[in-house]
Design a protein around this motif. Sequence first.
Motif, PDB file in Angstrom:
ATOM      1  N   ALA A  67       0.822  -1.213   0.000  1.00 57.07           N
ATOM      2  CA  ALA A  67       0.000   0.000   0.000  1.00 57.07           C
ATOM      3  C   ALA A  67       0.853   1.258   0.000  1.00 57.07           C
ATOM      4  O   ALA A  67       0.466   2.281  -0.575  1.00 57.07           O
ATOM      5  CB  ALA A  67      -0.926  -0.011   1.214  1.00 57.07           C
ATOM      6  N   VAL A  71       0.403   4.711  -2.501  1.00 55.88           N
ATOM      7  CA  VAL A  71       0.182   6.062  -1.980  1.00 55.88           C
ATOM      8  C   VAL A  71       1.281   7.018  -2.454  1.00 55.88           C
ATOM      9  O   VAL A  71       1.001   8.155  -2.846  1.00 55.88           O
ATOM     10  CB  VAL A  71       0.116   6.037  -0.442  1.00 55.88           C
ATOM     11  CG1 VAL A  71       0.032   7.458   0.114  1.00 55.88           C
ATOM     12  CG2 VAL A  71      -1.079   5.230   0.024  1.00 55.88           C
ATOM     13  N   LEU A 127       1.074   3.087   7.615  1.00 51.89           N
ATOM     14  CA  LEU A 127       1.744   4.307   7.179  1.00 51.89           C
ATOM     15  C   LEU A 127       2.081   5.167   8.392  1.00 51.89           C
ATOM     16  O   LEU A 127       1.300   5.252   9.338  1.00 51.89           O
ATOM     17  CB  LEU A 127       0.843   5.099   6.228  1.00 51.89           C
ATOM     18  CG  LEU A 127       0.549   4.459   4.869  1.00 51.89           C
ATOM     19  CD1 LEU A 127      -0.451   5.317   4.112  1.00 51.89           C
ATOM     20  CD2 LEU A 127       1.808   4.287   4.064  1.00 51.89           C
ATOM     21  N   SER A 130      -0.949  10.012   7.748  1.00 51.71           N
ATOM     22  CA  SER A 130      -2.218   9.712   7.097  1.00 51.71           C
ATOM     23  C   SER A 130      -2.012   9.585   5.593  1.00 51.71           C
ATOM     24  O   SER A 130      -0.997  10.033   5.047  1.00 51.71           O
ATOM     25  CB  SER A 130      -3.227  10.821   7.391  1.00 51.71           C
ATOM     26  OG  SER A 130      -2.836  12.026   6.745  1.00 51.71           O
ATOM     27  N   HIS A 131      -2.991   8.981   4.897  1.00 49.30           N
ATOM     28  CA  HIS A 131      -2.881   8.852   3.446  1.00 49.30           C
ATOM     29  C   HIS A 131      -2.750  10.216   2.781  1.00 49.30           C
ATOM     30  O   HIS A 131      -1.957  10.401   1.862  1.00 49.30           O
ATOM     31  CB  HIS A 131      -4.106   8.109   2.897  1.00 49.30           C
ATOM     32  CG  HIS A 131      -4.028   6.635   3.028  1.00 49.30           C
ATOM     33  ND1 HIS A 131      -4.150   5.993   4.232  1.00 49.30           N
ATOM     34  CD2 HIS A 131      -3.822   5.665   2.095  1.00 49.30           C
ATOM     35  CE1 HIS A 131      -4.033   4.696   4.052  1.00 49.30           C
ATOM     36  NE2 HIS A 131      -3.831   4.461   2.770  1.00 49.30           N
ATOM     37  N   THR A 132      -3.537  11.183   3.262  1.00 58.02           N
ATOM     38  CA  THR A 132      -3.504  12.526   2.673  1.00 58.02           C
ATOM     39  C   THR A 132      -2.143  13.177   2.881  1.00 58.02           C
ATOM     40  O   THR A 132      -1.563  13.753   1.946  1.00 58.02           O
ATOM     41  CB  THR A 132      -4.602  13.401   3.282  1.00 58.02           C
ATOM     42  OG1 THR A 132      -5.879  12.796   3.062  1.00 58.02           O
ATOM     43  CG2 THR A 132      -4.583  14.793   2.663  1.00 58.02           C
ATOM     44  N   THR A 134       0.743  11.688   3.526  1.00 58.96           N
ATOM     45  CA  THR A 134       1.768  10.949   2.787  1.00 58.96           C
ATOM     46  C   THR A 134       1.741  11.327   1.313  1.00 58.96           C
ATOM     47  O   THR A 134       2.790  11.521   0.684  1.00 58.96           O
ATOM     48  CB  THR A 134       1.568   9.431   2.942  1.00 58.96           C
ATOM     49  OG1 THR A 134       1.574   9.084   4.335  1.00 58.96           O
ATOM     50  CG2 THR A 134       2.678   8.664   2.228  1.00 58.96           C
ATOM     51  N   THR A 135       0.537  11.449   0.741  1.00 61.71           N
ATOM     52  CA  THR A 135       0.410  11.836  -0.664  1.00 61.71           C
ATOM     53  C   THR A 135       0.924  13.253  -0.891  1.00 61.71           C
ATOM     54  O   THR A 135       1.585  13.536  -1.897  1.00 61.71           O
ATOM     55  CB  THR A 135      -1.055  11.743  -1.121  1.00 61.71           C
ATOM     56  OG1 THR A 135      -1.526  10.405  -0.949  1.00 61.71           O
ATOM     57  CG2 THR A 135      -1.196  12.122  -2.590  1.00 61.71           C
TER      58      THR A 135
END
Length: 256
Positions: A67, A71, A127, A130-132, A134-135
Amino acid sequence: MSFVAGLGVAVLTAPVGVSGAVFLLPVQLSVLQVPSPAVTPTNLLFNIVAIPGALLRLRTQAPLRNALTTVLLIGTVPGVVLGAVIRVFLIPGPQVFRLSVAGFLLPLGIWLLVQRNPNAPTPSHRLPLSHTATTAVALAVGVIGGIYGIGGGSLLSPILVGRGLPVATVAPATLICTFITSAAGAFTYLILAITTAAGHHIVPNWTIGLIAGAGGLVGGYLGARAQPHLPERALRTGLGVTAIATAALYVIEALQ
């Protein structure tokens, strides 16, 4: 010379998920005399040829698909395209470019030297941000990668490891990300070369890129093979010292 340089930097950096292109820049600019801004797509070409060597070895040590890789790619791929455009139209001159590279390498080197191993590493399946977040970090790194031709692994790897992810998880993810991002960046530079008036200035030096990449292919495999036997702190220290020394060299050359 190109082959030896590619081999050397890849052996040093592949164990921590960095292609070595960031440290190949001084050799290209100062020794091999690759002009600016053609040095950037040449570096991206190096990544494309060199990284599969490390991935070939790492795939025997850990899964390459996870994952984290997905990302990171969501951010770095559009970022590298934007960075390529910025590189061509806003900072094409060698003096500004050298100072910009120094401004990137110096904090990176300091970060690598002062960062300590976390006491409680993040589990490899989680992660550190957060996904946001990290992106967003990956997008910024992609822009830098598009400007400097480094793909982004040299920033993503210390950031993620510093946040607690184990190197064994970070290295394959950042190398895959650097490989795909470099391919996207190189394609963007080729399109710009075809569609802009100064296109001949941004065509990669195919000979240097391919020969250095061949050295990186071998060096990346050897570095990835050595990864389980090398302490992380020693690797960070070596990278940090090299980055700071390279930044100092760039500043001196830019001010002459």
